[in-house]
Scaffold this motif. Structure first.
Motif, mmCIF file in Angstrom:
data_model
loop_
_atom_site.group_PDB
_atom_site.id
_atom_site.type_symbol
_atom_site.label_atom_id
_atom_site.label_comp_id
_atom_site.label_asym_id
_atom_site.label_seq_id
_atom_site.Cartn_x
_atom_site.Cartn_y
_atom_site.Cartn_z
ATOM 1 N N GLU A 142 -22.812 -72.336 41.547
ATOM 2 C CA GLU A 142 -22.876 -72.625 40.113
ATOM 3 C C GLU A 142 -24.089 -73.485 39.791
ATOM 4 N N TYR A 143 -24.343 -74.476 40.645
ATOM 5 C CA TYR A 143 -25.465 -75.376 40.375
ATOM 6 C C TYR A 143 -26.800 -74.635 40.441
ATOM 7 N N LYS A 144 -26.900 -73.668 41.346
ATOM 8 C CA LYS A 144 -28.145 -72.912 41.473
ATOM 9 C C LYS A 144 -28.483 -72.184 40.172
ATOM 10 N N LYS A 145 -27.474 -71.777 39.423
ATOM 11 C CA LYS A 145 -27.705 -71.101 38.151
ATOM 12 C C LYS A 145 -28.279 -72.054 37.098
ATOM 13 N N LEU A 146 -27.998 -73.343 37.256
ATOM 14 C CA LEU A 146 -28.442 -74.334 36.275
ATOM 15 C C LEU A 146 -29.784 -74.962 36.627
ATOM 16 N N LEU A 147 -30.088 -75.061 37.906
ATOM 17 C CA LEU A 147 -31.294 -75.771 38.319
ATOM 18 C C LEU A 147 -32.555 -74.993 37.942
ATOM 19 N N SER A 148 -33.505 -75.707 37.378
ATOM 20 C CA SER A 148 -34.791 -75.112 37.046
ATOM 21 C C SER A 148 -35.583 -74.868 38.328
ATOM 22 N N PRO A 149 -36.644 -74.050 38.287
ATOM 23 C CA PRO A 149 -37.489 -73.876 39.468
ATOM 24 C C PRO A 149 -38.000 -75.238 39.960
ATOM 25 N N GLY A 150 -37.783 -75.505 41.232
ATOM 26 C CA GLY A 150 -38.145 -76.807 41.773
ATOM 27 C C GLY A 150 -37.102 -77.878 41.561
ATOM 28 N N GLY A 151 -35.992 -77.528 40.903
ATOM 29 C CA GLY A 151 -34.930 -78.498 40.657
ATOM 30 C C GLY A 151 -34.237 -78.914 41.950
ATOM 31 N N GLU A 152 -33.562 -80.060 41.898
ATOM 32 C CA GLU A 152 -32.974 -80.632 43.114
ATOM 33 C C GLU A 152 -31.533 -81.083 42.899
ATOM 34 N N LEU A 153 -30.783 -81.046 43.982
ATOM 35 C CA LEU A 153 -29.465 -81.654 44.063
ATOM 36 C C LEU A 153 -29.596 -82.958 44.832
ATOM 37 N N TRP A 154 -29.126 -84.067 44.251
ATOM 38 C CA TRP A 154 -29.144 -85.376 44.910
ATOM 39 C C TRP A 154 -27.700 -85.786 45.149
ATOM 40 N N PHE A 155 -27.403 -86.137 46.392
ATOM 41 C CA PHE A 155 -26.022 -86.401 46.784
ATOM 42 C C PHE A 155 -25.934 -87.704 47.567
ATOM 43 N N LYS A 156 -24.939 -88.526 47.219
ATOM 44 C CA LYS A 156 -24.668 -89.760 47.953
ATOM 45 C C LYS A 156 -23.172 -89.870 48.233
ATOM 46 N N THR A 157 -22.829 -90.421 49.410
ATOM 47 C CA THR A 157 -21.435 -90.611 49.768
ATOM 48 C C THR A 157 -21.315 -91.692 50.832
ATOM 49 N N ASP A 158 -20.124 -92.245 50.934
ATOM 50 C CA ASP A 158 -19.795 -93.146 52.032
ATOM 51 C C ASP A 158 -19.041 -92.417 53.133
ATOM 52 N N ASP A 159 -18.612 -91.186 52.858
ATOM 53 C CA ASP A 159 -17.681 -90.473 53.729
ATOM 54 C C ASP A 159 -18.425 -89.636 54.768
ATOM 55 N N ASP A 160 -18.229 -89.944 56.037
ATOM 56 C CA ASP A 160 -18.935 -89.250 57.110
ATOM 57 C C ASP A 160 -18.589 -87.760 57.163
ATOM 58 N N GLY A 161 -17.292 -87.449 57.058
ATOM 59 C CA GLY A 161 -16.873 -86.060 57.149
ATOM 60 C C GLY A 161 -17.432 -85.214 56.019
ATOM 61 N N LEU A 162 -17.363 -85.734 54.812
ATOM 62 C CA LEU A 162 -17.897 -85.013 53.669
ATOM 63 C C LEU A 162 -19.399 -84.807 53.803
ATOM 64 N N PHE A 163 -20.103 -85.826 54.290
ATOM 65 C CA PHE A 163 -21.553 -85.697 54.423
ATOM 66 C C PHE A 163 -21.911 -84.648 55.468
ATOM 67 N N HIS A 164 -21.235 -84.689 56.593
ATOM 68 C CA HIS A 164 -21.495 -83.702 57.657
ATOM 69 C C HIS A 164 -21.263 -82.294 57.135
ATOM 70 N N ASP A 165 -20.152 -82.090 56.441
ATOM 71 C CA ASP A 165 -19.849 -80.758 55.923
ATOM 72 C C ASP A 165 -20.833 -80.342 54.837
ATOM 73 N N THR A 166 -21.243 -81.289 53.999
ATOM 74 C CA THR A 166 -22.154 -80.969 52.902
ATOM 75 C C THR A 166 -23.510 -80.516 53.428
ATOM 76 N N ILE A 167 -23.968 -81.132 54.499
ATOM 77 C CA ILE A 167 -25.228 -80.690 55.104
ATOM 78 C C ILE A 167 -25.151 -79.206 55.436
ATOM 79 N N GLN A 168 -24.030 -78.771 56.012
ATOM 80 C CA GLN A 168 -23.875 -77.359 56.355
ATOM 81 C C GLN A 168 -23.699 -76.505 55.105
ATOM 82 N N TYR A 169 -22.938 -77.038 54.117
ATOM 83 C CA TYR A 169 -22.748 -76.281 52.877
ATOM 84 C C TYR A 169 -24.091 -75.928 52.225
ATOM 85 N N VAL A 170 -24.972 -76.916 52.101
ATOM 86 C CA VAL A 170 -26.224 -76.666 51.388
ATOM 87 C C VAL A 170 -27.114 -75.695 52.166
ATOM 88 N N LYS A 171 -27.095 -75.800 53.484
ATOM 89 C CA LYS A 171 -27.871 -74.858 54.294
ATOM 90 C C LYS A 171 -27.334 -73.434 54.145
#
Length: 219
Positions: A142-171
């Motif tokens: 969904e976010y890809k449909k909204l982001l302009s060319p060159g647009g970025e997703l910025w993500f912050k968390t304290d949660d190790d599990g969520l961060f590890h999974d998110t790295i794989q999600y975005v890839k």
């Protein structure tokens, strides 16, 4: 965590010029609402407004849209933002109350955003709940449909599990990671200032490292 009822929240937000009560009516027309042609940055789950209160006054050439679910959260955000502007007009911020899981009902491809911020969202650690994560692949599509060319997703968390999974999600979702850290410094990272949220302040006080990444769609 259950939020205490604030009877004043709804009426105060309804009287606020930068609060939108019916965001469905703005679908496809968020740039028109701001009316200045500036790039739009979107914070999903803006909480009590610490991030936008830090960023918006320092970046008058950027429009900020903050979305969270309930008035009881957004009313303190409205006050925090007004305080940060110190009496000056708040003309590059919009706040609205809506379920982020139904984002497509209030935004479409005409609402192009240069940047999407997801700061300390619910980690939904149980396997049966992971599809509700704001960084889950269906959300990223969904976010890809909204982001302009060159647009970025910025993500912050304290949660190790969520961060590890998110790295794989975005890839897996066709994003390229342009910056990644397991211990976000207070000073600028790659020349970019870090505006803290209320959760970030709390976790830093407890000595919990802040994980962060920036990613942009490929192609």
């Amino acid at each position: 965590m259950r939020m205490r009822n604030k009877p004043w929240a709804g009426p105060e937000l309804d009287a606020c010029p930068f609060f939108i009560r019916n965001p469905q009516q703005q679908r496809g027309a968020w740039h028109d609402w701001f009316g200045n042609g500036n790039p739009l940055h979107l914070e999903l789950g803006c909480g009590k407004g610490f991030f936008i209160a830090g960023a918006a006054p320092q970046n008058p050439g950027i429009n900020y849209l903050g979305i969270d679910l309930k008035d009881v959260v957004l009313a303190p955000a409205k006050r925090k933002i007004e305080s940060a502007f110190d009496g000056a007009p708040v003309d590059n911020v919009a706040l609205t109350a809506f379920d982020i899981e139904r984002l497509a009902l209030i935004m479409n491809e005409r609402d192009t955003v240069e940047r999407i911020y997801i700061n300390f969202c619910n980690p939904w650690p149980r396997p049966r709940h992971k599809k509700r994560r704001l960084t889950y692949p269906t959300r990223l599509a969904e976010y890809k449909k909204l982001l302009s060319p060159g647009g970025e997703l910025w993500f912050k968390t304290d949660d190790d599990g969520l961060f590890h999974d998110t790295i794989q999600y975005v890839k897996d979702s066709g994003f390229m990671i342009s910056a990644l850290t397991y211990d976000l410094p207070l000073e600028p990272l790659d020349g970019v200032e870090n505006f803290q949220t209320e959760h970030e302040l709390m976790f830093r006080e407890k000595g919990i490292p802040i994980k962060a990444l920036r990613a942009c769609p490929i192609g």
